[in-house]
Design an enzyme around this catalytic site. Structure first.
Site, short mmCIF file in Angstrom:
data_model
loop_
_atom_site.label_atom_id
_atom_site.label_comp_id
_atom_site.label_asym_id
_atom_site.label_seq_id
_atom_site.Cartn_x
_atom_site.Cartn_y
_atom_site.Cartn_z
N LYS A 71 0.45 -1.32 -0.53
CA LYS A 71 0.25 0.40 -0.16
C LYS A 71 0.72 1.15 0.04
CE LYS A 71 -4.21 2.16 2.76
NZ LYS A 71 -4.81 1.55 3.68
N SER A 147 -9.81 1.90 2.60
CA SER A 147 -9.06 2.60 1.52
C SER A 147 -8.08 1.54 1.25
CB SER A 147 -8.26 3.51 2.84
OG SER A 147 -7.40 2.61 3.76
N SER A 171 -9.80 -0.55 7.41
CA SER A 171 -9.37 -0.60 6.23
C SER A 171 -8.56 -1.92 5.42
CB SER A 171 -8.45 0.83 5.79
OG SER A 171 -8.87 1.77 5.82
#
Lengths: 473, 96
Positions: A71, A147, A171
């Site tokens: 990420k 997210s 997330s």
């Protein structure tokens, strides 16, 4: 296809010398090149450095030669770390490796590729990224969740063997549920946050997104370790999470919070989760109704504490040491206000403003302290429940993936979708989402995730339950 | 807490070091007002005697031996500076 194989399979092929680490990296790169333009999971990838690392990889290590996508909010030396934001997208290059990346490298893994995310991890659809749209591989007109939407879309779409995400209010678990893969948020303090760009420091935790429960266990074996660079990192032993898999769950007590099984859950989600509960029962688990009486305080508490912490954490983006700097500012104050106004997106500004407000003079006690007290009640709810049961089971998200743009103008409606995941962060507990079925929406079959929450530091049990369920399907 | 929040958005924006356009100020004020109304759920519970929780897994007094150890070298620390001069971060002039 090596890119869409589980780590456990690739490890066997590597050990048998049927493949080399660079073959896996090249296959992942091929998948990215052919499908990333439509899915948008990756923001960038550096094939040359990954191949060089793959060629040096020690395949005798437990993760030796396995590429892991990251990420875009974790620092990997020399690589971009945009956080999905224009404030970091122009020229930032990480000057060091995050603690979690050091751990991955120590296990032999090769960090490869940077994954899209809601800007600074604020959102649950990845639509708040300033740098591009990520689509759900199952239905390209839908969001992947967020997210860590890039992490889940990459794994589910066959564009990554495994990925790292971060979870502040769901997330990792929610995008894993919406895309149909496994995602786990470890106990707060298990994984170092050093080098993870902070959103809400008392809630953030890094974890894996994978195809199988066994792969998550394998990554956790290396991710979880005390790190002196993170003062909240716990000095505890890391169990062998892989060893926990395979045991039966006869007699294990599973709690269903009565406050969670109410209206507002999509009927396809509800049906899949009910079937999963029956399946767990048929495997010998004992199902009990429990109560988490302060559940309705979860989202409200979170939307005081997380923005408050974010408003302080994001003060560092001031255009002085790194990140975007406004060209039009004439004095120091304008330098700050303009650099931030130009670089930050609307959801991030909204949360910074909200967080600043709840911390401001005259409102601190009414909002911030009150929310910290509510957090105590939520935490106590779980402590009491875990006197009766071993794990708590619920849907990960009340809804399957929605259409791109559907919740764009309604931030509160989007926030309420985190109702089952947020309390787990507030209480610091470990939680996993494992695929448990499908929900039919407009003629499309969309993945549904089952959330299994455990006692503090008891990742082993939730992995065991998730694995037993996965293997029985 | 009052029912209508009437947040002074421009004051909050100044505290947050953000320039807002008039449109943004109006939009954020309305949206934050809606979110605060939801957050008022917290006022329905008597929280007077409850201890606040800052961290779910509290860890206290984390210290280390006071020994020199490697950190970011000057060049690394400056490597992302938008503007630098004489091995320092450069900012707009602050004194006349």
């Amino acid at each position: 296809m090596l890119a869409s194989a589980p780590i456990t399979t690739l490890r066997k092929q590597l050990a048998a010398r049927e493949i080399q680490p660079r073959d896996i990296v090249l296959d992942v790169a091929k998948a990215i090149e052919s499908r990333n333009s439509e899915i948008g999971a990756y923001l960038s990838w550096d094939l040359d450095s990954a191949l060089a690392e793959a060629d040096r990889a020690d395949i005798s290590l437990p993760l030796g030669g396995i590429p892991v996508a990251v990420k875009d909010n974790m620092n990997v030396m020399g690589q971009p770390c945009t956080c999905g934001s224009k404030i970091l997208s122009e020229n930032y290059r990480a000057p060091y490796d995050a603690g979690a990346i050091q751990r991955m490298r120590a296990g032999g893994a090769v960090p490869f590729g940077r994954l899209n995310m809601d800007e600074f991890a604020m959102g649950s659809s990845t639509e708040n990224s300033a740098l591009g749209i990520t689509r759900n591989p199952r239905d390209l007109s839908r969001v992947p969740g967020g997210s860590s939407g890039g992490s889940a879309a990459a794994v589910a779409g066959g564009l990554a063997v495994a990925a790292l995400g971060s979870d502040t209010g769901g997330s990792i678990r929610q995008p894993a549920a919406l895309c149909g893969c496994v995602g786990i948020k470890p106990t707060y303090g298990r994984v170092s946050r050093y080098g993870l760009v902070a959103f809400a420091s008392s809630l953030d935790q890094i974890g894996p997104v994978t195809r199988t429960v066994a792969d998550s266990a394998l990554l956790l074996n290396h991710l979880c370790r005390h790190d002196p660079h993170d003062s909240t990192s716990l000095k505890v032993e890391t169990p062998d999470f892989t060893a926990a898999l395979g045991g039966d769950i006869k007699g294990l007590r599973i709690g269903l919070p009565k406050e969670y099984y109410i209206s507002g859950i999509h009927e396809g989600v509800s049906a899949s989760v009910q079937a999963a509960i029956r399946q767990l029962e048929s495997l010998g688990a004992i199902i009990e109704e429990i109560s988490l009486p302060h559940t309705e305080l979860g989202v409200a508490t979170y939307y005081v504490l997380a923005p408050a912490e974010a408003s302080a954490n994001l003060a560092r983006f001031d255009g002085v040491r790194y990140g975007r700097r406004s060209a039009s500012a004439s004095d120091l104050m304008e330098h700050y206000t303009q650099s931030r106004a130009e670089g930050l997106g609307s959801e991030v500004k909204r949360r910074i403003l909200l967080g600043t407000y709840v911390l401001s003079s005259g409102y601190y006690d009414a909002y911030y302290i009150r929310a910290q007290k509510a957090r105590t009640l939520i935490r106590n709810d779980f402590t009491d429940a875990f006197k009766k049961v071993d794990v708590i089971v619920s849907p990960t998200s009340p809804m399957p993936a929605h259409k791109l743009g559907e919740l764009k103008d309604n931030p509160l409606a989007a926030y309420l979708e985190d109702v089952f995941t947020i309390p787990v962060n507030l209480a610091g507990l470990p939680g996993i989402s494992v695929p448990c079925g499908e929900a039919a929406v407009d003629g499309v079959s969309l993945p549904v995730g089952l959330q299994i929450v455990g006692k503090p530091l008891d990742e082993s049990t939730i992995l065991q339950v998730a694995h037993a369920f996965e293997q029985s399907r | 807490m009052p029912a209508a929040h009437q947040i002074d958005i421009n004051h909050v924006a100044r505290l947050a070091r953000l320039t807002l356009t008039e449109d943004e100020a109006a939009r954020y004020a309305a949206q934050i007002d809606g979110i605060l109304s939801y957050i008022d759920t917290l006022t329905r519970y008597d929280l007077g005697s409850v201890e606040p929780t800052a961290h779910a897994m509290p860890v206290y007094d984390v210290i280390r031996a006071d020994e020199a150890r490697p950190g970011l070298a000057q060049e690394q620390a400056l490597s992302n500076a938008p503007k630098r001069s004489a091995d320092q971060f450069q900012i707009p002039k602050v004194i006349e």
